[in-house]
Design an enzyme around this catalytic site. Sequence first.
Site, short mmCIF file in Angstrom:
data_model
loop_
_atom_site.label_atom_id
_atom_site.label_comp_id
_atom_site.label_asym_id
_atom_site.label_seq_id
_atom_site.Cartn_x
_atom_site.Cartn_y
_atom_site.Cartn_z
N ASP A 403 -95.15 112.84 -46.87
CA ASP A 403 -96.57 112.86 -47.22
C ASP A 403 -96.70 113.03 -48.74
O ASP A 403 -95.71 113.24 -49.44
CB ASP A 403 -97.23 114.03 -46.48
CG ASP A 403 -98.73 113.87 -46.35
OD1 ASP A 403 -99.30 112.91 -46.90
OD2 ASP A 403 -99.36 114.73 -45.69
N GLU A 406 -98.01 109.41 -53.11
CA GLU A 406 -98.65 108.36 -53.92
C GLU A 406 -98.07 108.23 -55.34
O GLU A 406 -98.08 107.09 -55.83
CB GLU A 406 -100.16 108.61 -53.99
CG GLU A 406 -100.89 108.41 -52.69
CD GLU A 406 -100.61 109.51 -51.65
OE1 GLU A 406 -100.61 109.19 -50.45
OE2 GLU A 406 -100.39 110.67 -52.06
N ASP A 486 -105.81 110.45 -44.53
CA ASP A 486 -106.71 111.53 -44.16
C ASP A 486 -108.10 110.98 -43.79
O ASP A 486 -109.04 111.02 -44.59
CB ASP A 486 -106.83 112.54 -45.30
CG ASP A 486 -105.51 113.26 -45.55
OD1 ASP A 486 -104.66 113.26 -44.64
OD2 ASP A 486 -105.34 113.81 -46.65
#
Length: 825
Positions: A403, A406, A486
């Site tokens: 997770d 990015e 999300d």
Amino acid sequence: MSLFRLTALLPAALLIAVLPSAPAQTATQTLPNGIEVTSGSTILRITALRDDVLRVRASHDSPLPEDASWAVLPEARTSTVRITPDPDGLGFQTATLRVKLSSDLRLTVTDLAGKILQQDARPIAWNGHSFNIYKQKAIDTHFFGLGDKPGPLDRTGQSFVMWNTDSFGFQESTDPIYKSIPFFIDYRAARALGVFFDNTFRTHFDFGKELPNQYSFGSPDGPVDYYLLYGPDPKHVVEAYAWLTGPTPLPPLWSLGFQQSRYSYVPESKVREIANRLRADHIPADALYLDIDYQKDNRPFTVDTDKFPHFSQMLHDLAQQHFHVVAITDLHIAKLPNAGYAPYDTGTAGDHFVKNPDGTTYVGAVWPGPSVFPDFTRDASRQWWGTLYKDFLHDGVAGFWNDMNEPAVFNVPSKTMPDSIQHRIEGTGFKTRTANHLEIHNVYGMENSRATYDGLLALAPNQRPFVLTRASYAGGQRYAATWTGDNSATWNHLRMTTPQLLNLGLSGFAMSGADVGGFAGSPPPDLLTKWLEVAAFQPIDRDHAAKGTRDHEPWVDGPEHLAIRRRYIEQRYRLMPYLYTVTEETSRTGLPIMRPLFLEFPHATTDGHPIDLDANSSEFLFGPDLLIAPNPSPEEVAPYEVHLPPGIWYDYWTSERLDRREQTASRDLEQRDAKQPNKPIMVTPRLADLPVYVREGTILPISPLTQSTDETPVGPLTLRVYAGDNCHGDLYQDDGKTFAFRTGQYLRQHYTCAVNPDGTLTIYIEKQEGTFKPWWQQLRIEALGWTPTTKELTSASIKSKLEQSNKSWTATIPTPTSATDLTLK
């Protein structure tokens, strides 16, 4: 208006852009597989990798850039076919395509019949390092792809930016979000052309928003390097993209089961409680997730022994209950010198973290506080990262969740690293050099998941890894499954999920899902129920929730909701032979598990547009044969339309036959005149109902119910035969865990059926391919769409009575050990 009158109306500063310039010197060179043309300071090279795949590269005021890619497989990038060059050196022909350049280097690509597939609207527009490429766009052109960008399935009339971004609470208009997949399908009049723009910078795309008759793509920096992949059917384009960037590898079977997650299940007793309740309530499930709170102070690769005092024993006990634990391992490493924190100590010793421009290690705030970030563009750093999984893998963690990659950074407006951060490119097929974050940002998450996947393979070479990533780039499907990030617990986010997952599948990411029930916020009971229904027919079925929200587990809203939710999860497990067969096909061809209708029915239209783009765009295919038709306005109770493609369909639940054939003599779906629309089916929404339809001619494999994919089914394998045109089915099985299938330890079987002139039905069971021994000893044949006379099933060695069950005729027989013809009379 004349050029003189036009220039008279313009400011003097703009005249240089309008007045004709002297023609540039042009030089042409014929290559074995293409052409290279130099005009002034511009170089344009067009090559054929296959007869149906072209590569276009260009540069301005410099040589062509390095021939390397994070996304494209080396064997595809260096592939070549011979071409027939044009005498003037400005074009060539393959066995499928014609390429032609104008004198000002505008590109036109046609098929051999002269049908224009793509045409430059103007020459490449250069502005220093930045550039834009403009293409002609017809009014009836549609665009699909670009990964999980929110919004409608069709990208027409919209514009997008590629920049991986932590986008908590994203909405339909949010852009960019978590992934950058610069691949799209240009689809017009049942002809498809794929375009992959292989540039890792902050690229942009405009599908007719700026100019209705043009679409464009470009970048502030980096190479002009794009690929054209011709169909003409969209399936062929998707398969060609998988050839170019790699398909999704065959995942472990358990990853197709129901997955229960939360931020976070703590302490250890809570994890055990969830596992026990799933089994006690007979809710089939295969995976449990551990979010960041299982770690010591949110530090990756640690365990909080106060909350999880028996971590290894817990994993062992859960495995005994047939649960596979997926643990989060974020990429930010806590900056903890002299604290005995091995990831930081070994990473520092090996010089594995990214740098500031002055050579110091970059530090950013994330969940553990001040953190450092691995330099995943280095082979050595990715190998080091892989070693960090050794203890978790030894303890029994089955999968890993990357997770925040990015990469997300807290307390800064950009939500990520500064543009000036330095990444060292060493190995990976590139020349050794240093690149700034502007170039590497969009591939950083993919290289994180690559390091995880390769590291797991190095530690356990015969175990299929399961890695789940939030951020990625084109080609990242080779290393990880993904989800849409999300999302929110709203009806609108349930609606948005279908086009997001469909476009992800078209963009290479077949193993994808969305947080069931919505991550942010608390879903009302009906929303959670409807979401669990639809998710049962999506590639990844993971129920996940944010901290502070109400419970999401299937039992939380009482027995009525639990019964509905359990029923749909059970259907997923009964269909596991079908789902696993489709998934194995994906691993070979790249065709997605979850498919838009036009992929299987490119000629099916409504008012001249692909059937998916009718007023109801919520329909999708689960594999090639099951059509799922959720309510396009799921919170409403008014009846809604379901548009089935032409042909005969069956209601999966009731076996009702639905004739949607065109009024034409042809029975070939691909050749029928699709101009006459079929009358839609009106469906009245009910909480417990999700319309599912089966294509005529399907042979659907179904297993007895199990509580996990580890459990051996008890009873026969069912072959549900929907007799009709082009009747066929396939079945694939293996051990679901290892790579033994690569050495022949698998089962592949093909089935066909035909209704004979004498009214009998013949089912052909071909000889098994592979050496894997399946779990079933008997076959249960269920035949629909046909009526017997003597009610018998016979073969060379079998004779059995047919029994009527609902609208099918059934018989249970010993599993044939060789190729067999079954005749139903």
